[in-house]
Design an enzyme around this catalytic site. Structure first.
Site, PDB file in Angstrom:
ATOM      1  N   VAL A 185      -5.912  15.694   1.481  1.00  0.00           N
ATOM      2  CA  VAL A 185      -6.548  15.245   2.727  1.00  0.00           C
ATOM      3  C   VAL A 185      -6.255  13.764   3.023  1.00  0.00           C
ATOM      4  O   VAL A 185      -5.782  13.040   2.159  1.00  0.00           O
ATOM      5  CB  VAL A 185      -8.080  15.483   2.708  1.00  0.00           C
ATOM      6  CG1 VAL A 185      -8.382  16.949   2.567  1.00  0.00           C
ATOM      7  CG2 VAL A 185      -8.737  14.698   1.573  1.00  0.00           C
ATOM      8  N   GLU A 186      -6.549  13.367   4.233  1.00  0.00           N
ATOM      9  CA  GLU A 186      -6.319  11.992   4.716  1.00  0.00           C
ATOM     10  C   GLU A 186      -4.894  11.522   4.465  1.00  0.00           C
ATOM     11  O   GLU A 186      -4.652  10.397   4.040  1.00  0.00           O
ATOM     12  CB  GLU A 186      -7.334  11.018   4.098  1.00  0.00           C
ATOM     13  CG  GLU A 186      -8.744  11.282   4.593  1.00  0.00           C
ATOM     14  CD  GLU A 186      -9.712  10.140   4.354  1.00  0.00           C
ATOM     15  OE1 GLU A 186      -9.284   9.046   3.971  1.00  0.00           O
ATOM     16  OE2 GLU A 186     -10.916  10.362   4.560  1.00  0.00           O
TER      17      GLU A 186
END
Ligand SMILES: Cc1cc2nc3c(=O)[nH]c(=O)nc-3n(C[C@H](O)[C@H](O)[C@H](O)COP(=O)(O)OP(=O)(O)OC[C@H]3O[C@@H](n4cnc5c(N)ncnc54)[C@H](O)[C@@H]3O)c2cc1C
Length: 835
Positions: free
Chosen positions: A508-509
């Site tokens: 993620v991110e």
């Protein structure tokens, strides 16, 4: 004086000129003096030129003449600057709007010092140490501690497969979901440093619970509303988000737009429609998103889409660009609620979609004024968020791995020894120690930078991929050291949730491969380099004359910078860093500061050449940019490590850990640089790079075994070092909790060691017999081997150890999976594609 002596003096002089970025006229003078002396009769003997001067003698003056001419600004401008400006303008790849917004979004921090080759230690040491207000500290020690005690990881992950309502209620009631929302708007208004520590503590207990707290405190969309929302949005939503009356999610990713999120197909058209019975200016939206954390539970959906205004109703043209809106989850046409199962996580995560859904224009975050600004808004919030969220949980995770593994390795015995005392296990344990120390050092320093207002784009990317990668290795080492005890899942297993959730943090991110190879160096070099981005901006200036002026300034400085790096790197590498700088009060750490400064010079030199020679190819030469990102990360993490030692007040017990981390960081830095040079696409430049960076071969070796041995011994028993290494995580002392059981058992095992040694010897000597059905403690007391008190202590330890090493087992019926209709679920999340 012989020619060799003159040459040596000249080389030293040229290095000094280069390192001090001397102006061109000084170079002209120096070259002129050298040419004159080299041809003088004093050097060549009287009458050397009796036969007259040769063509060669005249040619030797050419460098002097060229330098003298170029030191006249008007000649330099027309002969060099203008032609180079023309070439750069032609070959420079166009920086797209989204790339430019990403580049300009964040700030530059200590990364620029490392790119400069001459880091200013003052800038490092004046970054504030960890500082919390009384209120923040009380929240960490109070509600956060209480929340951690409420968490039963096994219940969450398996028995309920969701975060229990009691925990949701607690986090909402205590304001956990509004830590970053200002007090003015009903939030806690905590500093990024406090948020980071609070998130870390929760993460050390449950990756699921930290996720439900992390998302509202990251992209949110609380932060977006706080920064860009209209007054009405702030007044309505922020207090509701702060109290948990709204559960938010942020929807960016779609099936076809993952890493390349800006290419989303989600679309909105500005139009007139009906809302609450009234004709309203608004947006007709169609979208399909997936992987959205908190989505299935959300009441408020932050949504990113591309906005078009074909009828120019807003008067800003047709293609307005990426725009963000706040859509209530119960708005007609919003499909939300289904769940993905990411790594068997219990936190809510799922898709959402809608077709031709009408929303009023004032649901756009920031209203009409902010249409089309979505990408810039996201990038700005991401730089700060990425520096806090995942680094805090990856750091706490590594500390937790150390806390439980050091205890288990001391308690668990095989071949008559605690497994932690075996060299093979020690090696893995030392890696965890290094990670726990370094991750915390970098986390704390970066959070302090964000707390004072920085939004470090390059550092946040570097931190995200480095801390999560190090955490992944720490979890694997912890699993290996626990053997089967770590693998078999059940309420007693305190490693499984971390092991299963590591890939989430990696993905993620900004998935790590992309973050490492594309964002950290390829964009980082452009952002952190002192002159490069200025040159790029100048070359893209639509006003040619203004562009040329700006380019001249940046280019002149760039050349001086490059020449200074060649000379500086060569000089510091030949002199082994002896003359590199260190802060005055660095004491025993001076040597590492000097080596870091030396390495930074080499880095600046290679980074400069990489950017100059690869140019637009940086995006595709990812094996090179990945190594350069690793090298930069090692320098940053080492700087943070040295700073932590300073901030902690030079604790004696940590000195060996810092030395180990420094040696390993420099060794890994060296290998990353060597890999870059050995594989550099422009082969002809490799020899120059090798000569400057490794004139005497590869100097750095990884930390010696003996150093690791000294460090490992310190964590295998309770004590200051172990406490410091695992500070600010949740530590249970409740024997009913599997991690609390470890703590209590460790203390008792260590306390009983003298008695145990006597007993073990008696057993080896055949005096006492340890078999099923024999009370060997009583036998040992009877034969005077140990006292009755010691026997009681050993008996208690044996009971505790049996519980520590026990593994859960289940009735097969309990384990029957409850999945009934998996095959159908996949189609249901692709409604737009199917229609
Ligand atoms: C549990 C979970 C929670 C999430 N929560 C949210 C959320 O709340 N909101 C939201 O909007 N999104 C969320 N995401 C989405 C997440 O941000 C994406 O998964 C991520 O951006 C990667 O996209 P992808 O999975 O489609 O991988 P892809 O983009 O398909 O990438 C596949 C691989 O290719 C690599 N790659 C791609 N492009 C490049 C490149 N140019 N150079 C080098 N390597 C490259 C990637 O690093 C990755 O390793 C979540 C995802 C997960 C799994």
């Amino acid at each position: 004086m012989t020619f060799i002596v003159l040459l040596l003096i000249a080389v030293a002089g040229f290095i000094a000129l280069a390192m001090n970025r001397a102006p061109l006229w000084a170079w002209a003078l120096a070259v002129g003096a050298f040419t004159y002396l080299a041809q003088s009769e004093a050097l060549n003997g009287p009458g050397a030129y009796a036969g007259g001067t040769t063509l060669l003698t005249w040619l030797a003056w050419l460098p002097f003449a060229a330098l003298a001419l170029l030191s006249i600004p008007s000649i330099r401008r027309s002969a060099v600057i203008e032609p180079v400006f023309g070439i750069v303008k032609k070959i420079l790849p166009k920086v797209s709007d989204t790339e430019a917004q990403a580049l300009e979004a964040g700030t530059v921090g200590f990364d620029a010092e490392l790119f400069s080759g001459t880091p200013d230690w003052n800038k490092l040491l004046t970054i504030p140490p960890i500082r919390l207000t009384t209120e923040e500290r009380a929240f960490l020690d109070g509600p956060t501690e209480q929340l951690c005690r409420m968490i039963d990881d096994w219940q969450i992950r398996h028995a309920q497969r969701e975060v229990p309502e009691a925990i949701w209620d607690f986090v909402k009631k205590n304001g956990f979901l509004g830590m970053l929302i200002s007090k003015e708007h009903g939030g806690l208004g905590f500093s990024p440093q406090a948020q980071s520590l609070i998130l870390g503590k929760i993460a050390s207990r449950s990756p699921d619970v930290v996720t439900i707290v992390m998302v509202p405190n990251s992209l949110g969309p609380g932060e977006l509303i706080e920064k860009y929302g209209t007054d009405a949005q702030k007044h309505y939503y922020l207090p509701r988000l702060a109290k948990g009356e709204e559960v938010p999610c942020f929807s960016l990713t779609g099936p076809t737009s993952g890493s390349d999120a800006a290419t989303m197909r989600d679309i909105g058209y500005v139009t007139r429609g009906t809302y609450q019975g009234k004709e309203t200016l608004g947006v007709r939206l169609s979208w399909e998103k997936r992987y959205i954390t908190l989505g299935p539970k959300a009441t408020l959906v932050g949504l990113a889409f591309r906005l078009f205004d074909n009828d120019n109703l807003l008067g800003k043209g047709a293609d307005l660009g990426i725009t963000l809106a706040l859509v209530p989850a119960d708005h007609p046409g919003v499909n939300i609620g289904r769940r993905h199962l990411p790594s068997s996580a219990a936190f809510p995560n799922g898709p959402n979609w809608g077709k031709d859904v009408f929303i009023p224009i004032d649901w756009v975050i920031g209203g009409e004024a902010m249409v089309g600004q979505g990408w810039r808004m996201l990038m700005e919030c991401l730089s700060a968020g990425r520096a806090i969220s995942l680094p805090s949980s990856a750091t706490a995770g590594a500390k937790m791995m150390l806390r439980v593994t050091s205890a288990y390795a001391r308690i668990r015995k095989q071949f008559g020894l605690p497994v932690g005392r075996m060299e093979g296990v020690e090696e893995a344990l030392v890696r965890i120690i290094e990670t726990a120390y370094v991750n915390e050092a970098a986390r704390a320093m970066t959070a302090s930078m964000v707390s004072r207002g920085e939004k470090p784009s390059v550092i946040s990317a570097l931190m995200k991929y480095q801390t999560t990668e190090k955490m992944r290795r720490a979890v694997n080492d912890a699993m290996d050291i626990h053997g089967g005890r770590g693998i078999c899942d059940g309420p007693a297993n305190y490693l499984q949730s971390a092991y299963q959730m590591v890939p989430v943090g990696i993905t993620v991110e900004g998935a790590n491969i992309l973050t490492r190879t594309l964002i950290t160096f390829a964009q980082g070099a452009l952002r952190s380099h002192p002159y490069l981005y200025k040159e790029v901006q100048a070359a893209q200036d639509t006003d040619r004359d203004r562009g040329l002026d700006a380019f001249e300034d940046a280019f002149n400085n760039h050349i001086a910078f490059s020449v200074s790096n060649v000379a500086g790197a060569f000089f510091h590498n030949v002199t082994m860093g002896a003359f590199a700088t260190a802060p005055d009060n660095a004491r025993t750490m001076s040597v590492w500061y000097r080596q870091l400064a030396r390495a930074s010079r080499s880095y600046a030199f290679v980074a400069d050449l990489t950017v100059a020679l690869l140019g637009g190819g940086l995006k595709t030469k990812q094996k090179i940019t990945g190594r350069m990102a690793d090298a930069l990360s090692e320098l940053y993490m080492l700087a943070a490590t040295l700073k932590r030692f300073e901030d902690d007040g030079h604790p004696e017990g940590d000195e060996a850990i810092v030395e180990l981390a420094a040696r390993n960081a420099l060794h890994r830095f060296q290998e990353a640089m060597a890999g870059t040079i050995d594989n550099f696409p422009a082969e002809w430049v490799r020899p120059l790079m090798r000569l400057v960076v490794f004139p005497l071969g590869r100097p750095f070796k990884s930390a010696p075994d003996e150093l690791g041995h000294r460090i490992a011994r310190r964590v295998l028993e309770p004590g200051e070092t172990r406490e410091r290494l695992t500070r600010d995580i949740f530590i249970s002392r409740d024997v009913k909790d599997p991690t609390g059981l470890l703590e209590v058992t460790l203390e008792k095992v260590v306390a009983a060691e003298p008695a145990e040694k006597k007993l073990e010897k008696a057993i080896r000597d055949g005096v006492v017999h340890r078999y099923h059905g024999v009370d060997w403690f009583a036998e040992a007391v009877g034969k005077g081997v140990i006292t009755a008190e010691e026997a009681d202590r050993l008996r208690e330890v044996e009971g505790l150890v049996a519980r520590v090493i026990a593994v859960d087992h289940f009735d097969p019926a309990e384990l029957k999976p409850n999945y009934t209709s998996l095959g159908h679920n996949i189609r249901a999340v692709e409604p737009l594609a199917a229609e």
